[in-house]
Design an enzyme around this catalytic site. Structure first.
Site, PDB file in Angstrom:
ATOM      1  N   SER A 104       6.024  -5.762   4.192  1.00  0.00           N
ATOM      2  CA  SER A 104       6.888  -6.934   4.116  1.00  0.00           C
ATOM      3  C   SER A 104       6.508  -7.785   2.911  1.00  0.00           C
ATOM      4  CB  SER A 104       6.753  -7.762   5.407  1.00  0.00           C
ATOM      5  OG  SER A 104       7.674  -8.829   5.419  1.00  0.00           O
ATOM      6  N   ASP A 105       7.508  -8.453   2.356  1.00  0.00           N
ATOM      7  CA  ASP A 105       7.263  -9.373   1.250  1.00  0.00           C
ATOM      8  C   ASP A 105       8.295 -10.485   1.316  1.00  0.00           C
ATOM      9  OD1 ASP A 105       5.550  -9.639  -1.302  1.00  0.00           O
ATOM     10  OD2 ASP A 105       7.582 -10.064  -1.989  1.00  0.00           O
TER      11      ASP A 105
END
Length: 194
Positions: free
Chosen positions: A68-69
């Protein structure tokens, strides 16, 4: 059931994932997070979420890996973690009386099959008109220097907003759990019955 790996050492993402009651291991991915020239926010976060999940896949070849970012966009500009008081003050001053959009990329990689899901979830934050005194006081109280957008919505940061708009408030903290649960079910893993 396959073991779950969170390709992140973010304490915020770990706390969110713990809410699902799933055992997991958090592993730091070694990924260069430098944006590519003229890269959109959505392209950046999906590229990095994919890269983070794949960065550790050689070491965990029978697992489900979550990458995730997140970035926020203020006045059309991508904004990351402020790291300092001065940068955080500038970010919140820019956000005052504006809508800020958070882009969170999420990748779920099944290393057994090589199949993955990759999506971007958006969440809008509408900021109140903030005085310099309010911004300074908030920053001294919560020190959100490791948070994109310079606030912690799960804490006193909620006092900065007029309203929130999006599918899942967890997205704002860094891990869209509703989307993640959709992806887990796609891969045959349902935390309610598994």
């Amino acid at each position: 059931m396959k073991s779950i790996i969170l390709a992140s050492t973010s304490p915020y993402r770990q706390l969110l994932l713990k809410k699902l009651g799933l055992p997991f291991l958090a592993v730091a991915p070694d990924v260069d997070e430098t944006p590519v020239l003229n890269e959109s926010a959505e392209a950046l976060v999906t590229r990095l979420a994919y890269a983070k999940a794949h960065a550790i896949s050689d070491h965990y070849n029978q697992h489900l890996i979550i990458g995730s970012d997140q970035v926020c966009v203020i006045d059309g500009k991508i904004v990351g973690k402020p790291l300092t008081f001065d940068n955080a003050f500038k970010q919140l001053k820019s956000a005052s009386s504006h809508k800020v959009t958070f882009y969170t990329g999420l990748c779920l990689l099944d290393t057994t099959t090589g199949k993955y899901n990759l999506q971007c979830e958006l969440f809008n934050v509408y900021f109140r008109s903030l005085s310099n005194k309010e911004i300074e006081a908030y920053l001294h109280k919560e020190e959100p220097y490791q948070c994109a957008g310079s606030f912690k919505s799960e804490g006193l940061g909620i006092a900065l907003f007029d309203k929130l708009e999006g599918r899942d408030p967890n997205t704002l903290i860094g891990l869209p759990l509703i989307l993640l649960l959709d992806m887990l079910r796609f891969h045959g893993y349902n935390p309610l019955i598994d």
